[in-house]
Structure formats: C-alpha cells, structure tokens
Design a protein around this motif. Structure first.
Motif, mmCIF file in Angstrom:
data_model
loop_
_atom_site.group_PDB
_atom_site.id
_atom_site.type_symbol
_atom_site.label_atom_id
_atom_site.label_comp_id
_atom_site.label_asym_id
_atom_site.label_seq_id
_atom_site.Cartn_x
_atom_site.Cartn_y
_atom_site.Cartn_z
ATOM 1 N N ARG A 17 0.826 -1.211 0.000
ATOM 2 C CA ARG A 17 0.000 0.000 0.000
ATOM 3 C C ARG A 17 0.857 1.257 0.000
ATOM 4 O O ARG A 17 0.608 2.193 -0.777
ATOM 5 C CB ARG A 17 -0.917 -0.003 1.220
ATOM 6 C CG ARG A 17 -1.647 1.313 1.459
ATOM 7 C CD ARG A 17 -2.712 1.583 0.423
ATOM 8 N NE ARG A 17 -3.892 0.792 0.678
ATOM 9 C CZ ARG A 17 -4.965 0.777 -0.100
ATOM 10 N NH1 ARG A 17 -4.965 1.491 -1.218
ATOM 11 N NH2 ARG A 17 -6.008 0.023 0.189
ATOM 12 N N ARG A 18 1.871 1.288 0.845
ATOM 13 C CA ARG A 18 2.732 2.480 0.933
ATOM 14 C C ARG A 18 3.525 2.682 -0.360
ATOM 15 O O ARG A 18 3.715 3.823 -0.807
ATOM 16 C CB ARG A 18 3.695 2.357 2.114
ATOM 17 C CG ARG A 18 3.047 2.304 3.492
ATOM 18 C CD ARG A 18 2.615 3.631 4.020
ATOM 19 N NE ARG A 18 3.692 4.605 4.092
ATOM 20 C CZ ARG A 18 3.593 5.773 4.741
ATOM 21 N NH1 ARG A 18 2.475 6.083 5.380
ATOM 22 N NH2 ARG A 18 4.598 6.623 4.749
ATOM 23 N N ASP A 21 1.106 4.060 -2.932
ATOM 24 C CA ASP A 21 0.788 5.453 -2.614
ATOM 25 C C ASP A 21 1.951 6.388 -2.939
ATOM 26 O O ASP A 21 1.745 7.585 -3.193
ATOM 27 C CB ASP A 21 0.410 5.599 -1.138
ATOM 28 C CG ASP A 21 -0.955 4.993 -0.823
ATOM 29 O OD1 ASP A 21 -1.708 4.680 -1.782
ATOM 30 O OD2 ASP A 21 -1.274 4.823 0.369
ATOM 31 N N GLY A 43 -3.961 -1.647 -4.426
ATOM 32 C CA GLY A 43 -3.395 -0.898 -5.542
ATOM 33 C C GLY A 43 -2.321 -1.647 -6.290
ATOM 34 O O GLY A 43 -1.749 -1.128 -7.257
ATOM 35 N N SER A 125 2.436 0.955 8.238
ATOM 36 C CA SER A 125 1.358 1.821 7.766
ATOM 37 C C SER A 125 1.653 3.291 8.046
ATOM 38 O O SER A 125 1.246 4.171 7.282
ATOM 39 C CB SER A 125 0.030 1.419 8.422
ATOM 40 O OG SER A 125 -0.354 0.114 8.033
#
Length: 268
Positions: A17-18, A21, A43, A125
């Motif tokens: 996720r990171r 992003d 993603g 996170s």
C-alpha cells in the motif's frame, strides 16, 4: 519505479500500500487466486508466477516469514534466476545472514540487500518501521527513496548479511528483556503485588524500557508472549544456531530469552 513483491501478508500488505501510494508500480505474487482482489484493493497488480513478478522490475522485495521460504521462492521457484541484470533484491525476512550471502553469490550481477525490519504492521502503515540494511553502499543509497515509502529510520549497518546479524542481536535482547519482565512479575506476584499494578508502576520507574511499555499495554506478560512468542522464538533459534556455528554462545541473554523462547532443536 517498477517493483516486484513476494509476501504481501501481515507485514507485506501495508508495504505494498505504501509503495503504491508513493507512486510505484507493484507486481505482487499471488499463490491463492482468491487473494487477488485483496492485492488489487491495495493498488498492486496481482500476478501468479515469478517471471511476472520480475518482468521489468528494478527492485524485487521479499517479505516472507522464514529462511526456508526465502530459499524456496528465490531458488526453487526461480525468482532469483528470473531477475533482471543490475536490479536489486531486498530481503525483509529475518533469518541467517548466510542466506543473503548465498543468494548474492548466485547472482553477482544484481545487488542483494538483507533488510530485516523491527516493528509491526502499524509501523509500516505509518511509514516508521525500522530497517537494518546490509549491502553495498551504492545499492543502499539507490534504494533509500523506495524503502523510505514505509521505513524510517533506514540504518545501513554494513555489508550483505550485517542487517540480519544486527536484527538477530536486537531480537535476542528483546526476548531477554521480556524474560526479565516475566521474572520481575513472578517475583512481584509472590510478594503480593498485582501484575497490572506492578507493570504500570515499573513503566514509570528507572526500570522502564520499550519492552516493558509494550507488555504493560498488553496488561500481562502471558498475553504479550502469546502475541509475539512465535516470531521471537523463531529468531532466537536462528541466532543460537549462528552463535554455535561460530564457536560462541548467547551467555546471560540465553537464560533470559529462554523464558520466551525455550531451547529448541536445530531446525536445519
């Protein structure tokens, strides 16, 4: 940057996720097709074979649980052989430094960084997981921006294999600290002090430590060991074997760590 990723589980999923992003394209190996939706929701691009993971990937990140799994995916499944020349392999798994060194010897045309992490999924996170990195200076500098998507601090501690050694010493000390707190609670209980009261009080005294604070948050030693014992025991078993191979021992750390990680037979 195009990133291949293996091991999008408890720790790996928030890394994916990171990375997404931060603007990276992440191809994630999915063994169970039922998990493809979860990867897409992060993603990432779910793929089902190692060649799709490595195709066009400048970096491949491996975040599986054990050394055996690292060797399985990198060697047996052919991930290492499929990687692009001049690309980089990042190993977040905590294990033996010999594994990272052996992989580097197999592919001298790629950079292998052993980069075990210290912290939990919430730290990933938040972009604040600690990473101990072993590897070539140039490769580490090149990968800092990518690792910085989820890691801070990024500590370059030496050549390939050094990251594992630092992490194993860290986890042995952590296990020993848990063991000392467990013994302190045993003593306090026999003296008539309630565990929750003792833990809260010690967290404000000269004996306070990060381990003690984490145990106090869990409200009991047993509850905390139940949540982390499997991870800690695995790493202590690894460092015991490495120390024995090198003709040394854990010393007083072994006795304290043994409260959390009882002496195990050699898993190799």
């Amino acid at each position: 940057m195009t990133v291949g990723f293996v091991g999008a589980g408890r720790m790996g999923a928030p890394m994916v996720r990171r990375l997404v992003d931060a603007g990276h394209e992440v191809n994630v190996l999915v063994r169970n097709k039922g998990k493809a939706r979860a990867i897409a929701d992060l993603g990432g691009n779910p793929v089902t074979d190692v060649r799709s993971v490595t195709a066009a990937a400048e970096v491949v990140v491996v975040a599986v649980f054990t050394d055996e799994q690292v060797r399985g995916v990198c060697v047996d499944d052919g991930l290492l052989a499929a990687m692009q020349p001049q690309s980089c392999l990042v190993l977040h798994t905590t294990g033996s430094p010999d594994t990272a060194r052996a992989l580097a010897a197999r592919r001298p045309d790629i950079a292998v960084l052993d980069a075990p992490v210290s912290g939990g999924p919430h730290d990933v996170s938040a972009g604040s997981i600690t990473v101990y990195v072993g590897g070539d200076d140039t490769a580490v500098d090149r990968l800092r921006p990518l690792l910085g998507a989820y890691a801070d601090p990024i500590l370059h501690v030496g050549v390939t294999g050094a990251g594992q050694l630092v992490k194993l010493v860290n986890n042995t000390l952590f296990a020993a600290q848990i063991g000392l707190v467990a013994e302190a609670v045993r003593l306090g209980t026999h003296l008539g002090v309630a565990e929750t009261s003792l833990l809260d009080a010690l967290a404000h005294g000269s004996s306070r430590s990060r381990a003690l604070a984490m145990i106090a948050t869990a409200a009991s030693v047993d509850a905390f060991i139940a949540s982390v014992g499997g991870f800690v025991a695995k790493d202590v078993a690894v460092v015991r074997n490495i120390a024995a191979d090198r003709g040394t021992e854990l010393g007083i750390l072994d006795a304290a760590a043994g409260v959390v990680a009882p002496r195990l037979t050699d898993p190799r």
